[in-house]
Design an enzyme around this catalytic site. Sequence first.
Site, PDB file in Angstrom:
ATOM      1  N   SER A   6      -9.326 -37.000  30.055  1.00  0.00           N
ATOM      2  CA  SER A   6     -10.629 -36.893  29.396  1.00  0.00           C
ATOM      3  C   SER A   6     -10.900 -35.433  29.066  1.00  0.00           C
ATOM      4  CB  SER A   6     -11.732 -37.426  30.313  1.00  0.00           C
ATOM      5  OG  SER A   6     -12.976 -36.914  29.879  1.00  0.00           O
ATOM      6  N   HIS A  29      -8.739 -38.967  25.804  1.00  0.00           N
ATOM      7  CA  HIS A  29      -9.982 -39.738  25.987  1.00  0.00           C
ATOM      8  C   HIS A  29     -11.158 -38.840  25.594  1.00  0.00           C
ATOM      9  CE1 HIS A  29     -12.452 -42.799  28.192  1.00  0.00           C
ATOM     10  NE2 HIS A  29     -13.185 -41.753  28.572  1.00  0.00           N
ATOM     11  N   ASP A  31     -15.155 -38.421  25.223  1.00  0.00           N
ATOM     12  CA  ASP A  31     -16.408 -38.981  25.732  1.00  0.00           C
ATOM     13  C   ASP A  31     -17.592 -38.575  24.863  1.00  0.00           C
ATOM     14  OD1 ASP A  31     -15.719 -40.322  28.333  1.00  0.00           O
ATOM     15  OD2 ASP A  31     -14.872 -38.342  28.742  1.00  0.00           O
ATOM     16  N   MET A  33     -21.467 -38.741  24.222  1.00  0.00           N
ATOM     17  CA  MET A  33     -22.722 -39.026  24.954  1.00  0.00           C
ATOM     18  C   MET A  33     -23.910 -38.557  24.115  1.00  0.00           C
ATOM     19  SD  MET A  33     -21.703 -37.766  28.776  1.00  0.00           S
ATOM     20  CE  MET A  33     -20.065 -38.043  29.448  1.00  0.00           C
ATOM     21  N   HIS A  62     -14.594 -43.049  23.891  1.00  0.00           N
ATOM     22  CA  HIS A  62     -15.487 -43.745  24.827  1.00  0.00           C
ATOM     23  C   HIS A  62     -16.925 -43.412  24.432  1.00  0.00           C
ATOM     24  CE1 HIS A  62     -16.935 -44.124  29.313  1.00  0.00           C
ATOM     25  NE2 HIS A  62     -17.455 -45.056  28.535  1.00  0.00           N
ATOM     26  N   MET A  64     -20.706 -43.469  24.934  1.00  0.00           N
ATOM     27  CA  MET A  64     -21.798 -43.678  25.895  1.00  0.00           C
ATOM     28  C   MET A  64     -23.085 -43.365  25.142  1.00  0.00           C
ATOM     29  SD  MET A  64     -19.837 -42.002  29.111  1.00  0.00           S
ATOM     30  CE  MET A  64     -18.680 -41.245  27.986  1.00  0.00           C
ATOM     31  N   MET A 133     -15.985 -48.939  34.695  1.00  0.00           N
ATOM     32  CA  MET A 133     -16.409 -47.588  35.087  1.00  0.00           C
ATOM     33  C   MET A 133     -16.418 -47.505  36.612  1.00  0.00           C
ATOM     34  SD  MET A 133     -16.878 -45.699  32.423  1.00  0.00           S
ATOM     35  CE  MET A 133     -17.505 -44.269  33.300  1.00  0.00           C
ATOM     36  N   ASP A 171     -12.218 -45.468  34.731  1.00  0.00           N
ATOM     37  CA  ASP A 171     -12.693 -44.151  34.304  1.00  0.00           C
ATOM     38  C   ASP A 171     -13.726 -43.643  35.300  1.00  0.00           C
ATOM     39  OD1 ASP A 171     -13.585 -41.913  32.940  1.00  0.00           O
ATOM     40  OD2 ASP A 171     -14.458 -43.026  31.259  1.00  0.00           O
TER      41      ASP A 171
HETATM   42  C1  DX5 Z   1     -17.803 -39.938  32.649  1.00  0.00           C
HETATM   43  C2  DX5 Z   1     -16.771 -40.028  31.579  1.00  0.00           C
HETATM   44  C3  DX5 Z   1     -15.410 -39.757  32.077  1.00  0.00           C
HETATM   45  C4  DX5 Z   1     -15.219 -38.409  32.718  1.00  0.00           C
HETATM   46  C5  DX5 Z   1     -14.245 -38.599  33.831  1.00  0.00           C
HETATM   47  O1  DX5 Z   1     -18.954 -40.560  32.293  1.00  0.00           O
HETATM   48  O2  DX5 Z   1     -16.762 -41.274  30.951  1.00  0.00           O
HETATM   49  O3  DX5 Z   1     -14.416 -39.996  31.087  1.00  0.00           O
HETATM   50  O4  DX5 Z   1     -14.739 -37.414  31.881  1.00  0.00           O
HETATM   51  O5  DX5 Z   1     -14.135 -37.413  34.513  1.00  0.00           O
HETATM   52  P1  DX5 Z   1     -13.486 -37.345  35.955  1.00  0.00           P
HETATM   53  O6  DX5 Z   1     -12.063 -37.803  35.812  1.00  0.00           O
HETATM   54  O7  DX5 Z   1     -13.591 -35.904  36.300  1.00  0.00           O
HETATM   55  O8  DX5 Z   1     -14.288 -38.226  36.840  1.00  0.00           O
HETATM   56 ZN    ZN Z   2     -14.983 -41.701  29.667  1.00  0.00          ZN
END
Ligand code: DX5
Ligand code: ZN
Length: 219
Positions: A6, A29, A31, A33, A62, A64, A133, A171
């Site tokens: 990620s 990956h 993310d 948000m 991903h 969110m 998750m 994840d």
């Molecule tokens: C959190 C994200 C993850 C995050 C994971 O909400 O969706 O993808 O980057 O990070 P680690 O591996 O550090 O938990």
């Molecule tokens: Zn993620």
Amino acid sequence: MHIHPSLLSADFGNIESELASIASADAAHLDVMDNHFVPNLTFGVPVVQRMIELSPIPTDIHLMIENVDTEAIKYAELDPHSVTFHFEASKDPVSTCRKLRAMGVRAAIAIKPNTPVSSLSGLLEEIDMLLVMTVEPGFGGQQLIAETMPKVAEARALISSSKFEIALQVDGGVTSENISELAALGADTFVAGSSVFGSSDHAQRILELRKSATTGLNQ
Ligand code: DX5
Ligand code: ZN
């Protein structure tokens, strides 16, 4: 065994070299948000577009975010490998998955720690990947919530009981220490942010994660 680092824990000042450093992984990956679905804000379409251009490996987006039934399409237009959206944020997951697939993008649905796996039982024919998750979404560097572990096994059982080929991704808080257990429970696709980008040798950590996951699979 698929390892998806990620980029949330990467150095955004050097994103091109950070992406190059994970070339031995299976996918990057990304993310997204929006500060509404989760209490954190990352990046949107233009930055994702540039990261896709710069990535030496496929990209796994991903989302969110809210309003995902319309927003997901904008990310699919960037032609990533997959787009994952949250079950909790979608009003019409069937139609969103179908639109993604019609655009040639793999469709995936994520569930937060308190959302039961059974919520997805009627959606298996629509998805290419299911994301359990293992932390509350929003931030990297959290510890895996142990209570989510049985959900991984439950999701594997649900997938196995269907005739569909669906990847099972986890994840949040994935490390070299717990990845073999997650693999033994049935996960086959592992997101790792701080574990990879917090290490001094990203390629070496990816290799370690892959090896440990394979050990778990053979248990
Ligand atoms: C959190 C994200 C993850 C995050 C994971 O909400 O969706 O993808 O980057 O990070 P680690 O591996 O550090 O938990
Ligand atoms: Zn993620």
